[in-house]
Design an enzyme around this catalytic site. Structure first.
Site, PDB file in Angstrom:
ATOM      1  N   HIS A 152     -12.001   9.028  -3.385  1.00  0.00           N
ATOM      2  CA  HIS A 152     -12.975   8.366  -4.245  1.00  0.00           C
ATOM      3  C   HIS A 152     -12.338   7.901  -5.547  1.00  0.00           C
ATOM      4  O   HIS A 152     -11.178   8.171  -5.834  1.00  0.00           O
ATOM      5  CB  HIS A 152     -14.149   9.312  -4.526  1.00  0.00           C
ATOM      6  CG  HIS A 152     -13.778  10.554  -5.269  1.00  0.00           C
ATOM      7  ND1 HIS A 152     -13.640  10.593  -6.644  1.00  0.00           N
ATOM      8  CD2 HIS A 152     -13.520  11.819  -4.839  1.00  0.00           C
ATOM      9  CE1 HIS A 152     -13.328  11.821  -7.021  1.00  0.00           C
ATOM     10  NE2 HIS A 152     -13.237  12.593  -5.947  1.00  0.00           N
ATOM     11  N   CYS A 168     -11.031  16.928  -3.169  1.00  0.00           N
ATOM     12  CA  CYS A 168     -10.983  15.506  -2.815  1.00  0.00           C
ATOM     13  C   CYS A 168      -9.749  14.826  -3.428  1.00  0.00           C
ATOM     14  O   CYS A 168      -9.111  15.355  -4.321  1.00  0.00           O
ATOM     15  CB  CYS A 168     -12.238  14.805  -3.298  1.00  0.00           C
ATOM     16  SG  CYS A 168     -13.754  15.431  -2.542  1.00  0.00           S
TER      17      CYS A 168
END
Length: 196
Positions: A152, A168
């Site tokens: 992301h 992440c």
């Protein structure tokens, strides 16, 4: 549907342990004059071996993500990765893609740091202040579905090249848009093991 046989056939089954040999070193670095002025900018590189097109390979040890474009060519991105104990290596696929995604911390995140995440347990709408940034690629596994791992964006460029996230991978908002536009749904994603 991606199967165990598919992962074995593509070499992904063993790649969850160590980086693919093509990424052990880039065969040809861009000429100094070709290096972008922004050290975080995507750069086309020649690898030490061929990789099928439309795959993501991430080496957490060098904080680099590679999107293969076919043959021995790839686009290299600088990334931030999960902090120790939260990074999860493995073979995944892009099960969803979202622009300006909403975000809800996982129960584990709330339990680890309630002072930081409890206020968002009902979620946060997408936007410039959202931790997932401008775009997100959602990582899935066969039989498991959504792993809650994401590639992301972030509006904190200082975190690129560090291991600070809850698992992440992150790129700057500008460069996640570039990657997002290139990556088809169902693309294979290989997150290699941290060695340091």
């Amino acid at each position: 549907m991606l199967t165990r046989r598919h992962f074995i056939a593509t070499g992904a089954f063993s790649s969850i342990l160590a980086a693919h040999p093509a990424f052990a070193q880039e065969a040809v670095e861009p000429a100094p004059s070709a290096e972008p002025a922004d050290p975080l900018a995507p750069t086309q590189v020649t690898l030490a071996g061929a990789i099928p097109a439309n795959q993501i390979h991430m080496d957490p040890n060098t904080f680099r993500l590679y999107f293969s474009v076919g043959g021995d060519q790839a686009i290299r991105y600088a990334v931030g990765v999960g902090r120790p104990g939260l990074y999860e290596p493995g073979a995944f696929f892009v099960g969803a893609k979202k622009e300006w995604p909403s975000w809800t911390p996982t129960p584990d995140m709330i339990e680890r740091e309630p002072e930081k995440y409890k206020q968002y347990e009902d979620g946060m709408p997408g936007g410039p202040n959202n931790p997932l940034g401008a775009r997100a690629l959602y990582l899935f596994q066969p039989g498991r579905g959504d792993t809650y791992l994401r590639i992301h964006g972030t509006n904190s460029p200082r975190t690129i090249g560090t291991a600070v996230s809850n698992g992440c991978a992150r790129l700057t908002n500008e460069y996640i848009v570039d990657l997002y536009d290139r990556v088809p749904l169902r693309s294979n994603v290989f997150l290699y093991t941290r060695t340091g």
